[in-house]
Write a protein that holds these residues in place. Structure first.
Motif, mmCIF file in Angstrom:
data_model
loop_
_atom_site.group_PDB
_atom_site.id
_atom_site.type_symbol
_atom_site.label_atom_id
_atom_site.label_comp_id
_atom_site.label_asym_id
_atom_site.label_seq_id
_atom_site.Cartn_x
_atom_site.Cartn_y
_atom_site.Cartn_z
ATOM 1 N N ARG A 244 -12.918 0.869 9.318
ATOM 2 C CA ARG A 244 -11.601 1.066 8.710
ATOM 3 C C ARG A 244 -10.820 2.191 9.384
ATOM 4 O O ARG A 244 -9.659 2.020 9.736
ATOM 5 C CB ARG A 244 -11.757 1.377 7.222
ATOM 6 C CG ARG A 244 -10.438 1.596 6.501
ATOM 7 C CD ARG A 244 -10.671 2.029 5.073
ATOM 8 N NE ARG A 244 -11.459 1.063 4.330
ATOM 9 C CZ ARG A 244 -11.928 1.278 3.098
ATOM 10 N NH1 ARG A 244 -11.699 2.428 2.498
ATOM 11 N NH2 ARG A 244 -12.637 0.357 2.469
ATOM 12 N N HIS A 245 -11.476 3.330 9.578
ATOM 13 C CA HIS A 245 -10.738 4.516 10.011
ATOM 14 C C HIS A 245 -10.682 4.711 11.519
ATOM 15 O O HIS A 245 -9.806 5.418 12.016
ATOM 16 C CB HIS A 245 -11.325 5.766 9.353
ATOM 17 C CG HIS A 245 -11.249 5.747 7.854
ATOM 18 N ND1 HIS A 245 -10.062 5.572 7.182
ATOM 19 C CD2 HIS A 245 -12.216 5.852 6.899
ATOM 20 C CE1 HIS A 245 -10.290 5.577 5.877
ATOM 21 N NE2 HIS A 245 -11.583 5.739 5.679
ATOM 22 N N ALA A 249 -7.787 1.261 12.245
ATOM 23 C CA ALA A 249 -6.623 2.151 12.173
ATOM 24 C C ALA A 249 -6.167 2.642 13.536
ATOM 25 O O ALA A 249 -4.987 2.933 13.725
ATOM 26 C CB ALA A 249 -6.940 3.338 11.276
ATOM 27 N N HIS A 328 -3.520 8.980 11.461
ATOM 28 C CA HIS A 328 -4.017 8.127 10.378
ATOM 29 C C HIS A 328 -4.363 8.956 9.145
ATOM 30 O O HIS A 328 -4.049 8.571 8.008
ATOM 31 C CB HIS A 328 -5.243 7.355 10.874
ATOM 32 C CG HIS A 328 -5.951 6.567 9.822
ATOM 33 N ND1 HIS A 328 -5.340 5.582 9.073
ATOM 34 C CD2 HIS A 328 -7.245 6.612 9.381
ATOM 35 C CE1 HIS A 328 -6.214 5.058 8.227
ATOM 36 N NE2 HIS A 328 -7.367 5.669 8.394
ATOM 37 N N GLU A 331 -1.241 9.937 7.390
ATOM 38 C CA GLU A 331 -0.679 8.803 6.654
ATOM 39 C C GLU A 331 -1.440 8.573 5.355
ATOM 40 O O GLU A 331 -0.841 8.282 4.313
ATOM 41 C CB GLU A 331 -0.717 7.555 7.529
ATOM 42 C CG GLU A 331 0.244 7.614 8.720
ATOM 43 C CD GLU A 331 0.040 6.459 9.684
ATOM 44 O OE1 GLU A 331 -0.970 5.730 9.529
ATOM 45 O OE2 GLU A 331 0.868 6.291 10.594
ATOM 46 N N LEU A 332 -2.765 8.688 5.412
ATOM 47 C CA LEU A 332 -3.561 8.526 4.197
ATOM 48 C C LEU A 332 -3.228 9.613 3.188
ATOM 49 O O LEU A 332 -3.145 9.363 1.985
ATOM 50 C CB LEU A 332 -5.056 8.576 4.538
ATOM 51 C CG LEU A 332 -5.645 7.363 5.244
ATOM 52 C CD1 LEU A 332 -7.126 7.592 5.527
ATOM 53 C CD2 LEU A 332 -5.466 6.098 4.419
ATOM 54 N N HIS A 333 -3.024 10.828 3.671
ATOM 55 C CA HIS A 333 -2.675 11.937 2.772
ATOM 56 C C HIS A 333 -1.351 11.647 2.061
ATOM 57 O O HIS A 333 -1.200 11.948 0.871
ATOM 58 C CB HIS A 333 -2.571 13.236 3.565
ATOM 59 C CG HIS A 333 -2.204 14.421 2.719
ATOM 60 N ND1 HIS A 333 -3.090 14.998 1.819
ATOM 61 C CD2 HIS A 333 -1.046 15.133 2.620
ATOM 62 C CE1 HIS A 333 -2.493 16.000 1.207
ATOM 63 N NE2 HIS A 333 -1.257 16.118 1.673
ATOM 64 N N LEU A 335 -0.283 8.799 1.246
ATOM 65 C CA LEU A 335 -0.454 7.708 0.284
ATOM 66 C C LEU A 335 -1.075 8.178 -1.019
ATOM 67 O O LEU A 335 -1.054 7.458 -2.015
ATOM 68 C CB LEU A 335 -1.328 6.611 0.896
ATOM 69 C CG LEU A 335 -0.723 5.847 2.076
ATOM 70 C CD1 LEU A 335 -1.751 4.875 2.654
ATOM 71 C CD2 LEU A 335 0.522 5.082 1.643
#
Length: 370
Positions: A244-245, A249, A328, A331-333, A335
């Motif tokens: 995933r990461h 990503a 990435h 971006e996750l932070h 979200l």
């Protein structure tokens, strides 16, 4: 009781992700025409691992017996699809077929030309946490030290292992079309076997999640696997984290311009293998959907192997990958929403902060002597 059960067992790297994307994107529509996919996508993977005794899932919710029970309770046709099923042993395959009876059991196997299969299969093994080089992989196959490649990843042996358990009319071999064929050719062949009419399914789904990586990108991943060592003992957690990461990503989104493949020195060997494969499948009694000639590499173009990637190219890719993962992470932070706090709690925190500030000021003030 199910009328017919179609076991789509592989082989890996034969467009199965695209076929599965169409199936799962149309699961309710298919149910409306009498075709059931039991559970969800993960259920089929967990059931496959249970059947093969593979410790791939830390807390699996589905077993093979559970998916067989779901199939037995459906009055129409059932499709079970997982490309890992083809690697089952004789006894495991026999158990799977037996568990679906007295329904009429059909076996579906897909085949792809070896020139494309070799690099794709090696890359897939790296994305499943392997660490061997492409040269080690291809040498092992060439010198007969990796029989699992033929047993687990090609149509010939898995078709016999599973196909011998059902009548010849219930064995189906689908050939993967060559480059340049219409996008939906593979799906239409698959649908023909099951009896899904044209127009029933929406085909506007991604071709597949298994976007090929370039030579530098897959070599970076291989070295990451080496460094990870024994971390992530189960396959599913590894896929959630690394796939995933890192892969999904970052690595998949790079240009992946530096392609790789079988070196020119092995072209004749691969062509000879292809002819043997075609003859073997032609001799086996089953329905062929497509054309066995598609298993013959057409104008194979020599490409460098991953081991020929220069150190500077590898270093540049590794640095850009780190930058991509930082982006990435940001971006996750973004979200993750800030936790909602009630007005009363905010006032209490503000008051507590003022008290702490006052105490710090008192401690910092110089003491006066009397």
């Amino acid at each position: 009781m199910a009328r017919r059960v179609f076991l789509h067992i592989g082989a890996p790297k034969t467009g199965s992700t695209y076929v599965q994307n169409v199936l799962w994107s149309n699961v309710e529509t298919l149910k409306g025409v009498g075709i059931l996919l039991p559970g969800k996508f993960s259920a089929h993977d967990e059931a496959m691992a249970d059947l093969r005794g593979m410790n791939w899932h830390a807390t699996p919710a589905w077993s093979w017996d559970r998916i067989a029970d779901k199939a037995a309770g459906w009055p129409g046709d059932v499709v079970i699809t997982n490309e890992g099923l083809g690697a089952a042993t004789d006894a495991q395959a026999a158990r799977a077929v037996r568990s679906m009876q007295p329904a009429e059991v059909h076996i579906i196997v897909a085949a792809r030309d070896l020139w494309r299969t070799f690099p794709s299969m090696w890359q897939q093994s790296i994305r499943a946490r392997s660490v061997w080089s492409f040269e080690d992989f291809i040498q092992a196959v060439e010198r007969g030290r990796f029989e699992d490649f033929w047993e687990h990843h090609t149509a010939n042996r898995m078709l016999r292992r599973w196909g011998d358990l059902v009548p010849a009319a219930n064995r189906h071999l689908i050939t993967v079309p060559g480059p340049g064929a219409p996008r939906d050719t593979l799906w239409r062949r698959f649908a023909e076997v099951i009896g899904i009419p044209d127009g029933v399914c929406d085909l506007t789904v991604p071709m597949g999640a298994n976007t090929s990586l370039g030579a530098a990108e897959v070599e970076v991943l291989r070295r990451v696997n080496q460094a990870l060592g024994d971390r992530y003992p189960h396959r599913a957690p590894y896929q959630r984290a690394v796939q995933r990461h890192l892969v999904d990503a970052v690595l998949k989104n790079r240009t992946n311009e530096l392609r790789f493949g079988v070196g020119p020195e092995r072209a004749e060997w691969v062509l000879d293998l292809a002819e043997q494969q075609i003859k073997d499948l032609d001799d086996y009694p089953c329905e062929v959907v497509g054309d066995l000639a598609e298993l013959r590499p057409v104008d194979p173009q020599p490409q460098p192997t991953p081991g020929q990637v220069r150190h500077d190219q590898l270093l540049e890719t590794a640095i850009e990958t780190i930058i991509g993962m930082i982006t990435h992470a940001e971006e996750l932070h973004g979200l993750v929403p800030e936790p909602r706090v009630s007005p009363i709690v905010r006032l209490r925190r503000r008051a507590a902060g003022k008290v702490k500030q006052s105490l710090r000021m008192v401690k910092a003030a110089p003491r006066q002597r009397f």
